[in-house]
Enzyme design. Structure first.
Site, PDB file in Angstrom:
ATOM      1  N   HIS A 127       2.890   0.687   6.753  1.00  0.00           N
ATOM      2  CA  HIS A 127       2.958   1.747   5.758  1.00  0.00           C
ATOM      3  C   HIS A 127       1.598   2.379   5.487  1.00  0.00           C
ATOM      4  CE1 HIS A 127       4.084   3.224   1.540  1.00  0.00           C
ATOM      5  NE2 HIS A 127       4.973   3.764   2.333  1.00  0.00           N
ATOM      6  N   ASP A 137     -15.583   9.407  13.673  1.00  0.00           N
ATOM      7  CA  ASP A 137     -16.963   9.110  14.067  1.00  0.00           C
ATOM      8  C   ASP A 137     -17.540   7.895  13.339  1.00  0.00           C
ATOM      9  OD1 ASP A 137     -16.909  11.249  15.780  1.00  0.00           O
ATOM     10  OD2 ASP A 137     -17.896  12.637  14.406  1.00  0.00           O
ATOM     11  N   LYS A 145       0.096   6.931  -5.465  1.00  0.00           N
ATOM     12  CA  LYS A 145       0.020   5.497  -5.757  1.00  0.00           C
ATOM     13  C   LYS A 145      -1.375   5.220  -6.325  1.00  0.00           C
ATOM     14  CE  LYS A 145       2.461   5.834  -1.526  1.00  0.00           C
ATOM     15  NZ  LYS A 145       3.790   5.799  -1.958  1.00  0.00           N
ATOM     16  N   HIS A 158       4.607  11.091  -5.609  1.00  0.00           N
ATOM     17  CA  HIS A 158       4.503  10.084  -4.561  1.00  0.00           C
ATOM     18  C   HIS A 158       3.147   9.379  -4.593  1.00  0.00           C
ATOM     19  CE1 HIS A 158       4.178   8.751  -0.222  1.00  0.00           C
ATOM     20  NE2 HIS A 158       5.403   8.364  -0.487  1.00  0.00           N
ATOM     21  N   LYS A 179      -1.905   4.622   5.818  1.00  0.00           N
ATOM     22  CA  LYS A 179      -2.322   5.970   6.207  1.00  0.00           C
ATOM     23  C   LYS A 179      -3.846   5.966   6.289  1.00  0.00           C
ATOM     24  CE  LYS A 179       1.620   6.569   3.660  1.00  0.00           C
ATOM     25  NZ  LYS A 179       2.220   5.506   2.838  1.00  0.00           N
ATOM     26  N   ASP A 218      -9.576   1.725 -18.005  1.00  0.00           N
ATOM     27  CA  ASP A 218     -10.760   1.692 -18.886  1.00  0.00           C
ATOM     28  C   ASP A 218     -11.914   2.592 -18.458  1.00  0.00           C
ATOM     29  OD1 ASP A 218      -9.392  -0.186 -20.340  1.00  0.00           O
ATOM     30  OD2 ASP A 218     -10.558  -1.905 -19.639  1.00  0.00           O
TER      31      ASP A 218
END
Length: 417
Positions: free
Chosen positions: A158, A165, A337, A335, A160, A342
């Site tokens: 899952h 470089d 996450k 979508h 990404k 604080d």
């Protein structure tokens, strides 16, 4: 079952970790306001040897348009190599732009590697032929025979990740697909968050990519300094990269979130598209809220999964009983996450707050110890609340019995969704 962590040349990992090694002298360089987060730093380091890196620039990319403008610019400016690892990559409008950029760079002599999840992604035979003829190396993660029939198959990648470089990296919630870009003809507005990193933290993401690459390609890579170049420090943002999955000894991301919540003093703001928390996370949220911490959670009002929606709803009453405020995003589908605590700590990554992300899938998150970054994410969260409705506890308790029945049924299946 999985042995990916043993595939990568361990001497490479050791040398990189020595360079970025966690020690108290490094920690002392951080401002004093981070003192009570040192346990979290140590937890991640002990779990997966995730070093705290101090020399980083962090850019928060809000929504797909911003992410892909930056990513395409960096891809086109690449000089040595490009590494991509994605759960979803499609050869639609935006996907073709990214894949064409990979092909162009490969024909110019750059080393271009692409790893994609076989269930989440959809590449045509024509595009695969183009990648092959251009010299782009590409492999599916754990290929399946009928990917269209295995949408919820376990142990999916899952993550990404993009590394360019060895100097620039991307990580976050945005896959490579038109769904994630708010084109005029898109039916649903998509709210998401991604990161662009420059600095030492890129090395950790490079290691995570190579670990996946040797697993999917079954190749032994000659890793040298071009993949881990010297870093010139232009900013000092403290970042740790935490990867978790069936091949890690502990649920690193979940444990780090747990500790961040339980050590919060003022507020915890969470955005997640899928809220199917385990008992540990529920307890952490409840204890924080009952002790006076302002705990708020933003979820979509309309989910992309009927089962997930009702499974999520089954937890809301229990959370609100502990004075946790729950909001449902109404502008479209959220979508992102993210979690911010604080004005000190924040995390952006691929992990949802659900059983699948914590225990089954391969995930990666960036944990950031920086006031400026945290305040930006906090402001984005508060802006998103302007496009959301608060769930009123009394009205929620009196919802129709048929809804409660659906929730109970879907909750039984929640570990499988």
């Amino acid at each position: 079952m999985f042995s990916r962590k043993h595939v990568l040349n361990q001497s490479i990992i050791k040398s990189i970790n020595q360079e970025l090694e966690f020690n108290k002298n490094q920690i002392r360089k951080i401002d004093d306001f981070l003192d009570h987060k040192l346990k979290l730093v140590k937890l991640l380091y002990s779990n997966k040897n995730s070093p705290l890196t101090l020399c980083n620039e962090v850019d928060i990319l809000k929504n797909g348009k911003t992410k892909f403008e930056a990513l395409l610019r960096d891809l086109n400016n690449a000089k040595n190599h490009i590494h991509l690892e994605y759960y979803i990559i499609k050869d639609d409008k935006i996907g073709s732009k990214v894949l064409d950029a990979l092909c162009k760079k490969a024909t110019q002599g750059l080393k271009v590697r692409l790893a994609y999840d076989d269930v989440g992604s959809d590449l045509s035979s024509k595009m695969k032929q183009k990648l092959n003829s251009s010299g782009v190396e590409h492999y599916p993660f754990m290929p399946v025979l009928f990917s269209s029939l295995t949408g919820k198959m376990n142990y999916r990648n899952h993550r990404k990740i993009a590394v360019i470089d060895g100097e620039i990296a991307y990580v976050g919630g945005i896959n490579i697909s038109d769904t994630y870009v708010n084109y005029d003809d898109n039916h649903v507005y998509w709210r998401d968050t991604h990161l662009r990193l420059v600095g030492e933290a890129v090395k950790s993401l490079q290691i995570d990519f190579f670990t996946t690459w040797e697993f999917v390609s079954n190749q032994k890579i000659n890793i040298d300094e071009r993949y881990f170049p010297e870093v010139t420090c232009k900013n000092e943002v403290a970042v740790q990269i935490a990867a978790s999955g069936p091949d890690t000894d502990a649920p690193n991301i979940m444990e780090a979130m747990f500790m961040a919540i339980t050590t919060a003093e003022n507020y915890v703001y969470i955005t997640t598209p899928y809220l199917v928390p385990n008992d540990q996370m529920i307890t952490a949220l409840q204890v924080a809220a009952k002790s006076g911490v302002d705990v708020r959670i933003l979820i979509p009002k309309q989910s992309d999964s009927w089962v997930v929606k009702h499974a999520t709803n089954s937890y809301l009453e229990r959370l609100m009983d502990a004075n946790i405020k729950v909001y449902r995003y109404t502008k479209g589908f959220v979508h992102a996450k993210t979690m911010v605590v604080d004005d000190i700590f924040s995390t952006v990554g691929t992990s949802n707050m659900d059983y699948r992300s914590f225990n089954i899938n391969f995930e990666v998150n960036a944990f950031i110890y920086d006031a400026k970054t945290s305040k930006i994410l906090k402001n984005y969260f508060l802006e998103d609340l302007e496009c959301a409705e608060i769930v009123e506890p009394e009205r929620w308790t009196n919802r129709p019995k048929i809804e409660k029945l659906k929730e109970s049924y879907c909750r039984l299946w929640s570990p499988l969704i």
